[in-house]
Design a protein around this motif. Structure first.
Motif, PDB file in Angstrom:
ATOM      1  N   UNK A  54       0.861  -1.179   0.000  1.00  0.00           N
ATOM      2  CA  UNK A  54       0.000   0.000   0.000  1.00  0.00           C
ATOM      3  C   UNK A  54       0.903   1.236   0.000  1.00  0.00           C
ATOM      4  N   UNK A  55       0.711   2.159  -0.963  1.00  0.00           N
ATOM      5  CA  UNK A  55       1.504   3.389  -0.946  1.00  0.00           C
ATOM      6  C   UNK A  55       1.007   4.338   0.151  1.00  0.00           C
ATOM      7  N   UNK A  56       1.951   5.026   0.782  1.00  0.00           N
ATOM      8  CA  UNK A  56       1.641   5.979   1.851  1.00  0.00           C
ATOM      9  C   UNK A  56       2.340   7.295   1.514  1.00  0.00           C
ATOM     10  N   UNK A  57       1.569   8.374   1.403  1.00  0.00           N
ATOM     11  CA  UNK A  57       2.122   9.679   1.068  1.00  0.00           C
ATOM     12  C   UNK A  57       1.710  10.704   2.113  1.00  0.00           C
ATOM     13  N   UNK A  58       2.624  11.576   2.462  1.00  0.00           N
ATOM     14  CA  UNK A  58       2.332  12.645   3.413  1.00  0.00           C
ATOM     15  C   UNK A  58       3.505  13.589   3.511  1.00  0.00           C
ATOM     16  N   UNK A  65       5.306   7.846   8.932  1.00  0.00           N
ATOM     17  CA  UNK A  65       5.783   6.643   9.626  1.00  0.00           C
ATOM     18  C   UNK A  65       4.673   5.983  10.433  1.00  0.00           C
ATOM     19  N   UNK A  66       3.843   6.776  11.092  1.00  0.00           N
ATOM     20  CA  UNK A  66       2.716   6.221  11.848  1.00  0.00           C
ATOM     21  C   UNK A  66       1.766   5.496  10.896  1.00  0.00           C
ATOM     22  N   UNK A  67       1.440   6.132   9.782  1.00  0.00           N
ATOM     23  CA  UNK A  67       0.533   5.504   8.814  1.00  0.00           C
ATOM     24  C   UNK A  67       1.152   4.235   8.241  1.00  0.00           C
ATOM     25  N   UNK A  68       2.448   4.258   7.994  1.00  0.00           N
ATOM     26  CA  UNK A  68       3.108   3.067   7.462  1.00  0.00           C
ATOM     27  C   UNK A  68       3.050   1.922   8.475  1.00  0.00           C
ATOM     28  N   UNK A  69       3.189   2.236   9.740  1.00  0.00           N
ATOM     29  CA  UNK A  69       3.065   1.212  10.781  1.00  0.00           C
ATOM     30  C   UNK A  69       1.647   0.638  10.799  1.00  0.00           C
ATOM     31  N   UNK A  70       0.666   1.493  10.643  1.00  0.00           N
ATOM     32  CA  UNK A  70      -0.732   1.028  10.612  1.00  0.00           C
ATOM     33  C   UNK A  70      -1.000   0.162   9.382  1.00  0.00           C
ATOM     34  N   UNK A  71      -0.443   0.542   8.250  1.00  0.00           N
ATOM     35  CA  UNK A  71      -0.591  -0.274   7.035  1.00  0.00           C
ATOM     36  C   UNK A  71      -0.018  -1.665   7.290  1.00  0.00           C
ATOM     37  N   UNK A  79       4.636   1.248   1.637  1.00  0.00           N
ATOM     38  CA  UNK A  79       5.638   1.806   0.736  1.00  0.00           C
ATOM     39  C   UNK A  79       5.608   3.320   0.887  1.00  0.00           C
ATOM     40  N   UNK A  80       6.735   3.911   1.191  1.00  0.00           N
ATOM     41  CA  UNK A  80       6.832   5.363   1.343  1.00  0.00           C
ATOM     42  C   UNK A  80       6.744   5.997  -0.041  1.00  0.00           C
ATOM     43  N   UNK A  81       5.586   6.579  -0.337  1.00  0.00           N
ATOM     44  CA  UNK A  81       5.326   7.167  -1.650  1.00  0.00           C
ATOM     45  C   UNK A  81       5.630   8.662  -1.685  1.00  0.00           C
TER      46      UNK A  81
END
Length: 150
Positions: A54-58, A65-71, A79-81
């Motif tokens: 899942x791509x994560x952008x912010x 990083x928090x969202x990536x941990x939740x993913x 994936x850090x997008x």
């Protein structure tokens, strides 16, 4: 029902950037590039071969990083997008949108996003959906999305 046009978005501002400005709060974009059924049924433990990403952008590294941990906690490889300005690459009708890609596949799909081509694909959605079976499965929809970019 007609939706109102948003001038900034119509003029090219990324929807996520517009949303963050409108809210006056940090926004992290994640999970939008996976179908609800994919999210519900295809999450698996970390390290599982073929685990979907899942791509994560912010714009704020700590929030990303928090969202990536939740993913990761929901069963998908994060994936850090990058920034919200780049989050258009995970928008509907792009090669990374609802195509169930692994961590190895996702970066190339994000890089292949093309606003002009993706808009043409968007315009073909009714025709492509009409070609699906009467009760399409999540796999049917994923394949339809993948085929649009071949």
């Amino acid at each position: 029902m007609l939706s109102e046009s948003i001038e900034a978005v119509d003029n090219g501002q990324v929807e996520s950037v517009y949303t963050a400005e409108l809210l006056g709060r940090p926004v992290v974009k994640a999970w939008n590039a996976a179908l609800a059924e994919t999210q519900r049924t295809k999450g698996v433990p970390a390290g599982t071969p073929g685990r979907l990403a899942i791509p994560v952008a912010g714009d704020f590294e700590e929030a990303r990083k928090v969202a990536m941990s939740l993913v990761d906690d929901t069963g998908f490889d994060p994936y850090d997008a990058g920034t919200l300005a780049d989050s258009w690459r995970q928008q509907p009708n792009g090669p990374a949108y609802c195509t169930e890609l692994t961590l190895d596949e996702l970066p190339a799909a994000l890089a292949a996003a093309d606003r002009v081509k993706d808009a043409a694909i968007r315009d073909s959605v009714p025709e492509r959906f009409a070609a699906l079976p009467a009760n399409p499965t999540v796999d049917d929809v994923v394949e339809m999305n993948r085929a649009a970019h071949r």
